[in-house]
Design an enzyme around this catalytic site. Sequence first.
Site, PDB file in Angstrom:
ATOM      1  N   TYR A 113      -5.958  -3.773   1.986  1.00 21.58           N
ATOM      2  CA  TYR A 113      -5.889  -3.457   0.794  1.00 21.58           C
ATOM      3  C   TYR A 113      -6.186  -4.643  -0.713  1.00 21.58           C
ATOM      4  O   TYR A 113      -5.351  -5.595   0.214  1.00 21.58           O
ATOM      5  CB  TYR A 113      -4.479  -2.558   0.000  1.00 21.58           C
ATOM      6  CG  TYR A 113      -3.671  -3.029  -0.738  1.00 21.58           C
ATOM      7  CD1 TYR A 113      -3.574  -2.762  -2.332  1.00 21.58           C
ATOM      8  CD2 TYR A 113      -2.527  -3.637   0.405  1.00 21.58           C
ATOM      9  CE1 TYR A 113      -2.324  -3.549  -2.810  1.00 21.58           C
ATOM     10  CE2 TYR A 113      -1.479  -3.484  -0.454  1.00 21.58           C
ATOM     11  CZ  TYR A 113      -1.922  -3.746  -2.128  1.00 21.58           C
ATOM     12  OH  TYR A 113      -0.662  -4.332  -3.172  1.00 21.58           O
ATOM     13  N   PHE A 205       5.730  -0.203  -3.446  1.00 19.55           N
ATOM     14  CA  PHE A 205       5.656   0.626  -1.552  1.00 19.55           C
ATOM     15  C   PHE A 205       5.696  -0.668  -0.719  1.00 19.55           C
ATOM     16  O   PHE A 205       6.310  -0.778   0.314  1.00 19.55           O
ATOM     17  CB  PHE A 205       4.293   1.612  -1.785  1.00 19.55           C
ATOM     18  CG  PHE A 205       3.785   1.624  -0.889  1.00 19.55           C
ATOM     19  CD1 PHE A 205       4.522   3.068  -0.081  1.00 19.55           C
ATOM     20  CD2 PHE A 205       2.747   0.636  -0.243  1.00 19.55           C
ATOM     21  CE1 PHE A 205       3.216   3.415   1.055  1.00 19.55           C
ATOM     22  CE2 PHE A 205       2.376   1.118   1.157  1.00 19.55           C
ATOM     23  CZ  PHE A 205       2.301   2.161   1.592  1.00 19.55           C
ATOM     24  N   ASP A 206       5.148  -1.708  -1.524  1.00 15.47           N
ATOM     25  CA  ASP A 206       4.946  -2.886  -0.872  1.00 15.47           C
ATOM     26  C   ASP A 206       5.314  -4.075   0.055  1.00 15.47           C
ATOM     27  O   ASP A 206       6.015  -3.580   1.022  1.00 15.47           O
ATOM     28  CB  ASP A 206       3.803  -3.924  -1.405  1.00 15.47           C
ATOM     29  CG  ASP A 206       2.807  -3.524  -1.662  1.00 15.47           C
ATOM     30  OD1 ASP A 206       2.242  -2.439  -2.235  1.00 15.47           O
ATOM     31  OD2 ASP A 206       1.605  -3.776  -2.204  1.00 15.47           O
ATOM     32  N   THR A 207       7.017  -3.740  -0.760  1.00 17.06           N
ATOM     33  CA  THR A 207       7.944  -4.591  -0.574  1.00 17.06           C
ATOM     34  C   THR A 207       8.779  -3.747   0.927  1.00 17.06           C
ATOM     35  O   THR A 207       9.139  -4.179   1.658  1.00 17.06           O
ATOM     36  CB  THR A 207       9.124  -4.948  -1.838  1.00 17.06           C
ATOM     37  OG1 THR A 207       8.634  -5.187  -2.857  1.00 17.06           O
ATOM     38  CG2 THR A 207       9.904  -5.549  -1.327  1.00 17.06           C
TER      39      THR A 207
END
Length: 456
Positions: A113, A205-207
Amino acid sequence: MRTDSSPGTLPAREHLPAGDAGTPVLDVVIPVYNEEKDLGPCVVRLHEHLSRTFPYAFSITIADNASTDATPRVAARLAAEIPEVGTFRLEQKGRGRALRTVWSASRAPVLAYMDVDLSTDLNALLPLVAPLISGHSDLAIGSRLSRSSRVVRGAKREFISRTYNLILRGSLQARFSDAQCGFKAIRRDVAQVLLPLVEDAGWFFDTEMLVLAERAGLRIHEVPVDWVDDPDSTVHIVRTATEDLRGVWRVGKALATGSLPLDRIARPFGDDPRDREIQDVPRGLARQLVGFCVVGALSTLFYLLLYSAFRQFCGSQIANALALLVSAVANTAANRRLTFGVRGRGGAVRHQAQGLVVLAIGLALTSGSLAALNAASSDPAHSTELAVLIAANLAATVLRFLLFRAWVFPDRQDSYGSEATYGTQAIHGTYGAHRGDSTVRLQPVRPHHTDPRESR
């Protein structure tokens, strides 16, 4: 935290097969919310870049996060005009929710993404996904904080980004350098078992995904990127930072209580030397440091008790010397056995002699401190003497550990007698960017062998 992931470990990584010409190997997701202005140029530019440089079939998926402007119409037009472009509409906001939904439905073996503003130079896209295609890594992230990255952004965002990553390193022991760069990729087989464990649906979310992957021992590849800040970004910094800190607390609590089934996403490493029963591996620095601190705390307490007892019938300097001598002998013996794992009588006398040299350094520091105190006050209080001695001992402790590790108990067989060996003990490794829970058994040390993890 979510715990509904499918049981079982991941298979060993392999190079992805070429597949059919029309089957996408890479699916690039672009999460958007009210981006009617930037969406069209972004998708066209990305499609042109992939068509020109990417050697595999690909697809681009627009993940619309409940946009209220003309974004859905722009996405539909792009999907109609460009065969490789698809669109997915969500009725709720949240970047994490969009990525989880689209990634879970995608059939491409590599999922990526990027932000719609294309702040990251697209030349980093192929280096980002290549390690996943080759089977080298499980996840890949773009890093704006790498030394070779070239970044243009304001001081405020730079400070926030670096502070956030320092918080992650300090609280969650994260080893990846940049958690929030909008430029990431993951293998689909990893996403299938990892994403159900990720609870956050927004910017954290990424972390959360990276921390759980790292703690499970999955390999995270970092790519230095060229990145130019978007001055028109709609991200609310204060609200996002607050939500991220809440996420750090939640994930840290879950990791501390062991409520996450991270063993379900463990990955066998095949012929990786770290999965073998390795001989000749000296005990790691972290474990030695913990053992040294425990022994040091007990030794300090023992020293203070001795000093208080000796002080009843002799002066401060003599009491300090006697207390140091007795506690140093006990300290060296305890560190020899418990911290550095030396067994047997071989070399014990030499170790005690070297320990006495270390004692002399501590005596010089503490005696010098007492001398300075007596020079400043003719009759200092007993509590003041103790406070000065504690401070001096803390200063000497660091040097004592370094001398013990490098001189008294070095990781060489010839430093010990023929009878002295490391005991065979199981050590459970900590989670890291490249290693999950493992057991390494220590064997007698032989010359010229090193732990392959220490050279990384």
